[in-house]
Design a protein around this motif. Sequence first.
Motif, mmCIF file in Angstrom:
data_model
loop_
_atom_site.group_PDB
_atom_site.id
_atom_site.type_symbol
_atom_site.label_atom_id
_atom_site.label_comp_id
_atom_site.label_asym_id
_atom_site.label_seq_id
_atom_site.Cartn_x
_atom_site.Cartn_y
_atom_site.Cartn_z
ATOM 1 N N LEU A 33 0.833 -1.212 0.000
ATOM 2 C CA LEU A 33 0.000 0.000 0.000
ATOM 3 C C LEU A 33 0.864 1.258 0.000
ATOM 4 C CD1 LEU A 33 -2.805 -1.170 2.467
ATOM 5 C CD2 LEU A 33 -3.002 -0.901 -0.007
ATOM 6 N N ARG A 34 1.925 1.274 0.794
ATOM 7 C CA ARG A 34 2.815 2.448 0.844
ATOM 8 C C ARG A 34 3.512 2.684 -0.493
ATOM 9 N NH1 ARG A 34 4.365 0.097 5.589
ATOM 10 N NH2 ARG A 34 6.416 -0.455 4.758
ATOM 11 N N GLU A 35 3.910 1.570 -1.153
ATOM 12 C CA GLU A 35 4.691 1.694 -2.391
ATOM 13 C C GLU A 35 3.825 2.022 -3.609
ATOM 14 O OE1 GLU A 35 6.874 -1.951 -2.729
ATOM 15 O OE2 GLU A 35 8.283 -1.431 -1.113
ATOM 16 N N ARG A 36 2.587 1.527 -3.638
ATOM 17 C CA ARG A 36 1.805 1.605 -4.881
ATOM 18 C C ARG A 36 0.567 2.489 -4.808
ATOM 19 N NH1 ARG A 36 1.661 -4.943 -5.904
ATOM 20 N NH2 ARG A 36 3.883 -5.284 -5.512
ATOM 21 N N PHE A 37 0.081 2.782 -3.597
ATOM 22 C CA PHE A 37 -1.241 3.424 -3.488
ATOM 23 C C PHE A 37 -1.147 4.868 -2.981
ATOM 24 C CE2 PHE A 37 -2.418 -0.892 -4.137
ATOM 25 C CZ PHE A 37 -3.714 -0.887 -4.643
ATOM 26 N N SER A 38 -0.207 5.602 -3.525
ATOM 27 C CA SER A 38 -0.069 7.023 -3.184
ATOM 28 C C SER A 38 -1.375 7.756 -3.515
ATOM 29 C CB SER A 38 1.091 7.612 -3.983
ATOM 30 O OG SER A 38 1.134 8.994 -3.807
ATOM 31 N N GLY A 39 -1.846 8.579 -2.574
ATOM 32 C CA GLY A 39 -3.083 9.330 -2.797
ATOM 33 C C GLY A 39 -4.343 8.613 -2.337
ATOM 34 N N TRP A 40 -4.231 7.319 -2.035
ATOM 35 C CA TRP A 40 -5.380 6.546 -1.539
ATOM 36 C C TRP A 40 -5.418 6.585 -0.016
ATOM 37 C CZ3 TRP A 40 -8.640 2.792 -4.311
ATOM 38 C CH2 TRP A 40 -8.515 2.889 -5.707
ATOM 39 N N ARG A 41 -6.615 6.557 0.558
ATOM 40 C CA ARG A 41 -6.773 6.354 2.006
ATOM 41 C C ARG A 41 -6.871 4.858 2.269
ATOM 42 N NH1 ARG A 41 -10.814 8.892 0.591
ATOM 43 N NH2 ARG A 41 -12.466 7.921 1.836
ATOM 44 N N VAL A 42 -6.452 4.460 3.461
ATOM 45 C CA VAL A 42 -6.542 3.045 3.839
ATOM 46 C C VAL A 42 -7.338 2.921 5.133
ATOM 47 C CG1 VAL A 42 -5.261 0.966 4.484
ATOM 48 C CG2 VAL A 42 -4.314 2.518 2.756
ATOM 49 N N ALA A 43 -8.265 1.971 5.163
ATOM 50 C CA ALA A 43 -9.037 1.665 6.373
ATOM 51 C C ALA A 43 -8.903 0.179 6.664
ATOM 52 C CB ALA A 43 -10.498 2.039 6.171
ATOM 53 N N ILE A 44 -8.545 -0.147 7.898
ATOM 54 C CA ILE A 44 -8.370 -1.555 8.292
ATOM 55 C C ILE A 44 -9.231 -1.822 9.521
ATOM 56 C CG2 ILE A 44 -6.726 -3.289 9.140
ATOM 57 C CD1 ILE A 44 -4.531 -1.821 7.607
ATOM 58 N N VAL A 45 -10.038 -2.882 9.460
ATOM 59 C CA VAL A 45 -10.849 -3.297 10.605
ATOM 60 C C VAL A 45 -10.124 -4.455 11.289
ATOM 61 C CG1 VAL A 45 -13.070 -4.224 11.356
ATOM 62 C CG2 VAL A 45 -12.981 -2.648 9.408
ATOM 63 N N THR A 46 -9.770 -4.291 12.556
ATOM 64 C CA THR A 46 -9.099 -5.391 13.261
ATOM 65 C C THR A 46 -9.340 -5.302 14.764
ATOM 66 O OG1 THR A 46 -6.991 -6.539 13.623
ATOM 67 C CG2 THR A 46 -6.884 -4.139 13.438
ATOM 68 N N SER A 47 -9.200 -6.444 15.432
ATOM 69 C CA SER A 47 -9.308 -6.488 16.903
ATOM 70 C C SER A 47 -7.932 -6.347 17.543
ATOM 71 C CB SER A 47 -9.940 -7.809 17.338
ATOM 72 O OG SER A 47 -9.105 -8.896 16.955
ATOM 73 N N GLU A 48 -6.877 -6.363 16.710
ATOM 74 C CA GLU A 48 -5.506 -6.409 17.219
ATOM 75 C C GLU A 48 -4.733 -5.152 16.847
ATOM 76 O OE1 GLU A 48 -4.168 -8.843 19.077
ATOM 77 O OE2 GLU A 48 -6.093 -9.899 19.094
ATOM 78 N N ALA A 49 -4.485 -4.282 17.826
ATOM 79 C CA ALA A 49 -3.708 -3.065 17.572
ATOM 80 C C ALA A 49 -2.314 -3.414 17.052
ATOM 81 C CB ALA A 49 -3.599 -2.238 18.858
ATOM 82 N N SER A 50 -1.747 -4.519 17.542
ATOM 83 C CA SER A 50 -0.387 -4.906 17.133
ATOM 84 C C SER A 50 -0.338 -5.277 15.646
ATOM 85 C CB SER A 50 0.117 -6.069 17.987
ATOM 86 O OG SER A 50 -0.772 -7.170 17.911
ATOM 87 N N LEU A 51 -1.422 -5.868 15.132
ATOM 88 C CA LEU A 51 -1.467 -6.208 13.700
ATOM 89 C C LEU A 51 -1.603 -4.940 12.857
ATOM 90 C CD1 LEU A 51 -3.721 -9.424 13.668
ATOM 91 C CD2 LEU A 51 -1.246 -9.301 13.325
ATOM 92 N N ALA A 52 -2.432 -4.005 13.311
ATOM 93 C CA ALA A 52 -2.557 -2.732 12.594
ATOM 94 C C ALA A 52 -1.200 -2.029 12.548
ATOM 95 C CB ALA A 52 -3.592 -1.847 13.281
ATOM 96 N N LYS A 53 -0.503 -2.053 13.678
ATOM 97 C CA LYS A 53 0.810 -1.401 13.766
ATOM 98 C C LYS A 53 1.815 -2.062 12.816
ATOM 99 C CE LYS A 53 4.118 0.221 17.200
ATOM 100 N NZ LYS A 53 4.627 0.083 18.567
ATOM 101 N N ALA A 54 1.673 -3.393 12.635
ATOM 102 C CA ALA A 54 2.609 -4.143 11.782
ATOM 103 C C ALA A 54 2.560 -3.695 10.319
ATOM 104 C CB ALA A 54 2.314 -5.645 11.875
ATOM 105 N N THR A 55 1.483 -2.998 9.925
ATOM 106 C CA THR A 55 1.408 -2.514 8.539
ATOM 107 C C THR A 55 2.400 -1.371 8.304
ATOM 108 O OG1 THR A 55 -0.291 -0.845 9.033
ATOM 109 C CG2 THR A 55 -1.064 -3.054 8.352
ATOM 110 N N GLY A 56 2.813 -0.691 9.379
ATOM 111 C CA GLY A 56 3.701 0.460 9.231
ATOM 112 C C GLY A 56 3.001 1.685 8.652
ATOM 113 N N LEU A 57 1.685 1.632 8.563
ATOM 114 C CA LEU A 57 0.921 2.763 8.005
ATOM 115 C C LEU A 57 0.610 3.783 9.106
ATOM 116 C CD1 LEU A 57 -1.574 0.666 5.860
ATOM 117 C CD2 LEU A 57 0.181 2.187 4.942
ATOM 118 N N PRO A 58 0.488 5.067 8.750
ATOM 119 C CA PRO A 58 0.176 6.103 9.750
ATOM 120 C C PRO A 58 -1.320 6.101 10.081
ATOM 121 C CG PRO A 58 0.452 7.112 7.584
ATOM 122 C CD PRO A 58 0.710 5.640 7.406
ATOM 123 N N LEU A 59 -1.723 5.220 10.992
ATOM 124 C CA LEU A 59 -3.142 4.964 11.246
ATOM 125 C C LEU A 59 -3.679 5.735 12.443
ATOM 126 C CD1 LEU A 59 -2.806 1.115 10.776
ATOM 127 C CD2 LEU A 59 -4.191 2.559 9.286
#
Length: 369
Positions: free
Chosen positions: A321-347
């Motif tokens: 997502l960081r490399e290819r989706f410049s200009g797009w917003r990202v939304a992730i639904v998860t129960s695990e904050a650690s998994l969201a953090k693992a994306t490295g995205l500014p969430l």
Amino acid sequence: MEKDAQFDIYLVATPGLEAPLLAETREAGFDAAAGDGGITFRGGWPDVWRANLELRGATRVLVRIGSFRALHLAQLDKRSRKFPWADFLRKDVPLRVETTTKHSKIYHAGAATQRVEKALVEELGATLDPAATLVVKVRIEDDLCTISLDSTGESLHKRGHKEAVGKAPMRETMAAMFLREAGFDGHEPVMDPMCGSGTFPIEAAEIALGLQPGRSRRFAFEDFATFDAKAFEALRRGARNPAPAFRFYGSDRDAGAVQSSKKNAERAGVGDLVVFENRSISDITPPEGPNGLVIINPPYGARIGNKKPLFALHGALGQVLRERFSGWRVAIVTSEASLAKATGLPLEVGPYVAHGGLKVRLYLTKPLA
């Protein structure tokens, strides 16, 4: 009973998604306010029908048809017998009674249910059936007995056009509210690279077209004494908006899920607007055209097995997502904050939302650099 009588109408919300449901309800023209675990407004039967037909985020629509004080079972019995059941219910439609009691001298819900059932059978001539879809809800709180009817029947997330469902499905009502929370209003493409049964892209396409979510199903209120089939039919309509120039996208590494999604989209009448492909995360690329929203409900361990491989999956997802989706917003639904953090995205993180026994949250970025 007057034809244009007004009632308190109560929308049951998914816990944690009350705010977007309130916004949706007000946008639909209802003078609504946040209530205890849901949304309330005053209205008549056409409002009840329209709320069921048009609101994407409500789980069900309850109609408060009356209330009286009851300090003991004999009083409940007497006042239940005097209640104008025939104004609302037909005796040829089976029903069941559900009772809750709180802070009241009548504390035994089962005994209270029996009294109301007896009144319905002996005064209305009703037929009781524990499997009935028509439900009379009795709430006794602080000795006030409130009678409501469930006007919905099967939960509103059952839109009536989905047969194929994946392992851990996102309910349509939740998907619609998460799309709203992510800033989606129908005017941009949406992509879900772990689409399962296709809920996010299909829901997004329906929102873009302005389709009524309840257009393919029936409701409990169709069996009420107050139902006017002709007036209800006048509320039904087709798409409100022309098809957009862009498309909605779903992909999944499971070929079976992709086939199911295509069938679900066809049944929903949005097959031409939604593109489903069999792809792994590493193969996804942004489609031609405007930037939009990537929204994902990835596996989160508690739901489907072991967590360890999921960290690598989320890391790979974030990188793509960081490399290819410049200009797009990202939304992730998860129960695990650690998994969201693992994306490295500014969430940024939203409120807790109840989902299948878990507490999930929506993690959201601004447009990626």
